[in-house]
Scaffold this motif. Structure first.
Motif, PDB file in Angstrom:
ATOM      1  N   VAL A   1     -27.377 -74.342 -81.413  1.00  0.00           N
ATOM      2  CA  VAL A   1     -26.804 -73.202 -81.731  1.00  0.00           C
ATOM      3  C   VAL A   1     -26.546 -72.323 -80.344  1.00  0.00           C
ATOM      4  CG1 VAL A   1     -26.956 -71.017 -82.854  1.00  0.00           C
ATOM      5  CG2 VAL A   1     -27.590 -72.890 -84.008  1.00  0.00           C
TER       6      VAL A   1
ATOM      7  N   ARG B   1     -31.871 -67.886 -82.348  1.00  0.00           N
ATOM      8  CA  ARG B   1     -32.708 -67.582 -83.689  1.00  0.00           C
ATOM      9  C   ARG B   1     -32.094 -66.426 -84.494  1.00  0.00           C
ATOM     10  NH1 ARG B   1     -37.484 -69.534 -84.152  1.00  0.00           N
ATOM     11  NH2 ARG B   1     -37.544 -69.730 -81.802  1.00  0.00           N
TER      12      ARG B   1
ATOM     13  N   THR C   1     -24.252 -76.821 -86.777  1.00  0.00           N
ATOM     14  CA  THR C   1     -25.340 -77.531 -86.287  1.00  0.00           C
ATOM     15  C   THR C   1     -26.092 -78.188 -87.581  1.00  0.00           C
ATOM     16  OG1 THR C   1     -26.004 -76.109 -84.393  1.00  0.00           O
ATOM     17  CG2 THR C   1     -27.805 -77.051 -85.489  1.00  0.00           C
TER      18      THR C   1
ATOM     19  N   MET D   1     -36.945 -72.725 -89.874  1.00  0.00           N
ATOM     20  CA  MET D   1     -35.577 -72.143 -90.447  1.00  0.00           C
ATOM     21  C   MET D   1     -35.827 -72.190 -92.072  1.00  0.00           C
ATOM     22  SD  MET D   1     -33.478 -71.794 -87.861  1.00  0.00           S
ATOM     23  CE  MET D   1     -34.673 -71.056 -86.820  1.00  0.00           C
TER      24      MET D   1
ATOM     25  N   ALA E   1     -29.195 -67.804 -86.424  1.00  0.00           N
ATOM     26  CA  ALA E   1     -29.511 -68.852 -87.312  1.00  0.00           C
ATOM     27  C   ALA E   1     -30.085 -68.164 -88.660  1.00  0.00           C
ATOM     28  CB  ALA E   1     -30.439 -69.773 -86.784  1.00  0.00           C
TER      29      ALA E   1
ATOM     30  N   VAL F   1     -23.730 -72.122 -86.233  1.00  0.00           N
ATOM     31  CA  VAL F   1     -24.837 -72.598 -86.954  1.00  0.00           C
ATOM     32  C   VAL F   1     -24.669 -73.502 -88.060  1.00  0.00           C
ATOM     33  CG1 VAL F   1     -26.719 -71.704 -88.910  1.00  0.00           C
ATOM     34  CG2 VAL F   1     -26.299 -70.335 -86.715  1.00  0.00           C
TER      35      VAL F   1
END
Length: 120
Positions: free
Chosen positions: A10, A22, A96, A52, A25, A93
């Motif tokens: 990310v 972070r 990913t 996550m 995400a 995001v």
């Protein structure tokens, strides 16, 4: 993919530092959980890296119907960014996730066509 690799991906795609990656995400994943509801969030959570997964826990039982523009607005509000920045972060995001999580293809199929712009 572990959490560190996830965040590094990310970071690279969105041009963020670790904390920004972070935030992006978590904001994106919480918004995604709202959009797909409990069943979709549970499916995705099982494939996410450890840290996550918690973002999926707030998913409502029933999916909320909102379009891609509202998805970006909600993510921007959670992340504390502009909608233009959030759109770029959401794309990073989701890209990913797409690299490593097969459940994303099934979730994408559940979303309206307007969400296609976010899955680039």
């Amino acid at each position: 993919m572990d959490e560190l690799q996830f965040l590094q991906s990310v970071e690279l795609m969105a041009g963020l530092d670790r904390e920004g990656a972070r935030r992006a995400a978590m904001a994106t994943l919480v918004t995604l959980a709202e959009r797909v509801g409990r069943a979709g969030a549970d499916e995705l959570a099982g494939a996410l890296p450890g840290g996550m997964r918690e973002s999926m826990e707030a998913a409502p039982e029933t999916a909320e119907a909102f379009d891609a523009a509202d998805f970006v607005r909600r993510t921007a509000a959670r992340e504390g960014s502009s909608p233009d920045q959030a759109r770029q972060h959401v794309r990073a995001v989701l890209a990913t996730l797409k690299e490593d999580v097969g459940a994303v293809d099934r979730l994408r199929a559940r979303l309206p066509a307007g969400y296609g712009e976010l899955f680039v």
